[in-house]
Design a protein around this motif. Structure first.
Motif, PDB file in Angstrom:
ATOM      1  N   ASP A 182       0.841  -1.188   0.000  1.00  0.00           N
ATOM      2  CA  ASP A 182       0.000   0.000   0.000  1.00  0.00           C
ATOM      3  C   ASP A 182       0.880   1.244   0.000  1.00  0.00           C
ATOM      4  OD1 ASP A 182      -2.705  -0.833  -0.044  1.00  0.00           O
ATOM      5  OD2 ASP A 182      -2.527  -1.525   2.030  1.00  0.00           O
ATOM      6  N   ALA A 183       0.564   2.187  -0.867  1.00  0.00           N
ATOM      7  CA  ALA A 183       1.272   3.467  -0.929  1.00  0.00           C
ATOM      8  C   ALA A 183       0.217   4.563  -1.031  1.00  0.00           C
ATOM      9  CB  ALA A 183       2.212   3.514  -2.121  1.00  0.00           C
ATOM     10  N   PHE A 184       0.346   5.603  -0.207  1.00  0.00           N
ATOM     11  CA  PHE A 184      -0.708   6.608  -0.139  1.00  0.00           C
ATOM     12  C   PHE A 184      -0.143   7.912   0.433  1.00  0.00           C
ATOM     13  CE2 PHE A 184      -0.569   3.747   3.404  1.00  0.00           C
ATOM     14  CZ  PHE A 184      -0.654   4.535   4.544  1.00  0.00           C
ATOM     15  N   GLU A 185      -0.969   8.942   0.460  1.00  0.00           N
ATOM     16  CA  GLU A 185      -0.633  10.284   0.953  1.00  0.00           C
ATOM     17  C   GLU A 185       0.634  10.846   0.303  1.00  0.00           C
ATOM     18  OE1 GLU A 185      -0.896  11.260   5.040  1.00  0.00           O
ATOM     19  OE2 GLU A 185      -2.637   9.970   5.414  1.00  0.00           O
ATOM     20  N   PRO A 186       0.670  10.978  -1.025  1.00  0.00           N
ATOM     21  CA  PRO A 186       1.847  11.575  -1.685  1.00  0.00           C
ATOM     22  C   PRO A 186       1.922  13.071  -1.422  1.00  0.00           C
ATOM     23  CG  PRO A 186       0.112  11.213  -3.290  1.00  0.00           C
ATOM     24  CD  PRO A 186      -0.379  10.608  -1.997  1.00  0.00           C
ATOM     25  N   THR A 187       3.121  13.591  -1.316  1.00  0.00           N
ATOM     26  CA  THR A 187       3.344  15.022  -1.149  1.00  0.00           C
ATOM     27  C   THR A 187       4.655  15.395  -1.821  1.00  0.00           C
ATOM     28  OG1 THR A 187       3.658  16.820   0.480  1.00  0.00           O
ATOM     29  CG2 THR A 187       4.379  14.629   1.139  1.00  0.00           C
ATOM     30  N   TRP A 188       4.646  16.458  -2.636  1.00  0.00           N
ATOM     31  CA  TRP A 188       5.831  16.890  -3.372  1.00  0.00           C
ATOM     32  C   TRP A 188       6.772  17.662  -2.470  1.00  0.00           C
ATOM     33  CZ3 TRP A 188       5.751  15.005  -8.265  1.00  0.00           C
ATOM     34  CH2 TRP A 188       4.507  14.732  -8.857  1.00  0.00           C
ATOM     35  N   SER A 189       8.068  17.485  -2.674  1.00  0.00           N
ATOM     36  CA  SER A 189       9.034  18.348  -1.980  1.00  0.00           C
ATOM     37  C   SER A 189       9.009  19.723  -2.632  1.00  0.00           C
ATOM     38  CB  SER A 189      10.445  17.752  -2.054  1.00  0.00           C
ATOM     39  OG  SER A 189      10.919  17.739  -3.392  1.00  0.00           O
ATOM     40  N   PRO A 190       9.199  20.792  -1.864  1.00  0.00           N
ATOM     41  CA  PRO A 190       9.125  22.142  -2.436  1.00  0.00           C
ATOM     42  C   PRO A 190      10.135  22.388  -3.554  1.00  0.00           C
ATOM     43  CG  PRO A 190       8.985  22.247  -0.041  1.00  0.00           C
ATOM     44  CD  PRO A 190       9.343  20.833  -0.393  1.00  0.00           C
ATOM     45  N   ASP A 191      11.288  21.694  -3.533  1.00  0.00           N
ATOM     46  CA  ASP A 191      12.294  21.912  -4.571  1.00  0.00           C
ATOM     47  C   ASP A 191      12.026  21.107  -5.839  1.00  0.00           C
ATOM     48  OD1 ASP A 191      12.860  19.353  -3.732  1.00  0.00           O
ATOM     49  OD2 ASP A 191      14.812  19.844  -2.857  1.00  0.00           O
ATOM     50  N   GLY A 192      10.998  20.258  -5.830  1.00  0.00           N
ATOM     51  CA  GLY A 192      10.643  19.494  -7.011  1.00  0.00           C
ATOM     52  C   GLY A 192      11.566  18.329  -7.302  1.00  0.00           C
ATOM     53  N   ASP A 193      12.331  17.871  -6.313  1.00  0.00           N
ATOM     54  CA  ASP A 193      13.270  16.770  -6.519  1.00  0.00           C
ATOM     55  C   ASP A 193      12.733  15.427  -6.040  1.00  0.00           C
ATOM     56  OD1 ASP A 193      15.118  18.444  -7.662  1.00  0.00           O
ATOM     57  OD2 ASP A 193      16.315  18.707  -5.842  1.00  0.00           O
ATOM     58  N   TYR A 194      11.794  15.444  -5.097  1.00  0.00           N
ATOM     59  CA  TYR A 194      11.339  14.198  -4.494  1.00  0.00           C
ATOM     60  C   TYR A 194       9.812  14.181  -4.381  1.00  0.00           C
ATOM     61  CZ  TYR A 194      16.220  14.152  -2.971  1.00  0.00           C
ATOM     62  OH  TYR A 194      17.587  14.197  -2.943  1.00  0.00           O
ATOM     63  N   LEU A 195       9.293  12.970  -4.343  1.00  0.00           N
ATOM     64  CA  LEU A 195       7.896  12.740  -3.996  1.00  0.00           C
ATOM     65  C   LEU A 195       7.881  11.862  -2.751  1.00  0.00           C
ATOM     66  CD1 LEU A 195       4.871  13.046  -4.770  1.00  0.00           C
ATOM     67  CD2 LEU A 195       5.076  10.864  -5.967  1.00  0.00           C
ATOM     68  N   PHE A 196       7.392  12.409  -1.647  1.00  0.00           N
ATOM     69  CA  PHE A 196       7.311  11.662  -0.397  1.00  0.00           C
ATOM     70  C   PHE A 196       5.936  11.005  -0.305  1.00  0.00           C
ATOM     71  CE2 PHE A 196      10.239  15.214   0.522  1.00  0.00           C
ATOM     72  CZ  PHE A 196      11.364  14.497   0.871  1.00  0.00           C
ATOM     73  N   TYR A 197       5.883   9.866   0.371  1.00  0.00           N
ATOM     74  CA  TYR A 197       4.599   9.194   0.552  1.00  0.00           C
ATOM     75  C   TYR A 197       4.699   8.212   1.714  1.00  0.00           C
ATOM     76  CZ  TYR A 197       6.721   5.262  -1.993  1.00  0.00           C
ATOM     77  OH  TYR A 197       7.546   4.242  -2.399  1.00  0.00           O
ATOM     78  N   LEU A 198       3.556   7.713   2.138  1.00  0.00           N
ATOM     79  CA  LEU A 198       3.480   6.703   3.182  1.00  0.00           C
ATOM     80  C   LEU A 198       3.250   5.342   2.543  1.00  0.00           C
ATOM     81  CD1 LEU A 198       1.202   8.504   5.819  1.00  0.00           C
ATOM     82  CD2 LEU A 198       3.698   8.448   5.731  1.00  0.00           C
TER      83      LEU A 198
END
Length: 216
Positions: free
Chosen positions: A36-52
């Motif tokens: 399961d992968a959910f709650e994506p959020t972009w890093s402000p610098d546009g280099d990473y996508l964080f998620y749970l």
């Protein structure tokens, strides 16, 4: 940034993160579909996508019957959006370098006035020009560049202990999230969620507030 990150359910029952791109009107799955992968959020610098993602399996054992209960399964993960993006948490050396202190401190050299210093008017005009240029650059739209080839493999676990994590948000140099206690069938949890902030540079999480209901 020209992309939208969203969560869709798979036929297997797992949830996966997809990215829809404005430029080519394409929807692509960017997580492997095995967890399961959910709650994506972009890093402000546009280099990473964080998620749970639920990847921690250390089930609790029931005291009433021989049965298991999943708890504290959610970890935080990061996808490097391009192949040239540096490792978010590179290995650190534990070696110590010992240097000798100077026996005689360096004497400060007397400050001398520059003969060719600019006039205050020149400094003021230069500052105004730079400020206007900064405003133009800030107003310009920025498009996040993504290398989709091999994106799902460029995954890095964030050094935070798995828990009942939720509400993940990325800000400059940090991540904010909440941690709640175990859920029960028939009654509410015995504790309210606690709000944490994680420093990417220090690799440490600190508590911001406890007994919260939500945050913005």
């Amino acid at each position: 940034g020209g992309h939208i990150a969203l969560v869709l359910s798979e036929q297997s029952g797992f949830e996966s993160i997809h990215i829809w791109s404005v430029a080519d009107n394409q929807l692509r799955r960017v997580t492997d579909g095995m967890f399961d992968a959910f709650e994506p959020t972009w890093s402000p610098d546009g280099d990473y996508l964080f998620y749970l993602s639920r990847r921690q399996f250390a089930p609790q054992i029931s005291a009433v019957e021989w049965n298991f209960a999943g708890n504290r399964q959610n970890g935080i993960f990061a996808l490097a959006l391009r192949k040239d993006v540096k490792d978010l948490f590179p290995p650190r050396s534990d070696e110590v370098t010992i240097t000798k202190e100077d026996e005689t401190p360096d004497e400060k050299k007397p400050e001398t006035e520059e003969s060719d210093a600019e006039s205050p008017d020149d400094d003021e005009q230069s500052g105004e020009d730079n400020e206007q240029e900064d405003e133009k650059q800030a107003d310009a739209p920025k498009t996040t560049q993504i290398d989709f080839d091999g994106l799902a493999e460029r995954i890095t676990p964030v050094p935070v202990e798995p828990d009942n994590i939720g509400g993940l948000v990325a800000i400059d140099g940090h991540m904010i999230y909440s941690v709640r206690s175990a859920s029960y069938y028939g009654r509410e949890s015995d504790e309210r969620p606690e709000l944490f902030i994680f420093s990417i540079e220090d690799r440490k999480a600190s508590s911001l507030a406890d007994a919260i209901r939500g945050y913005a």
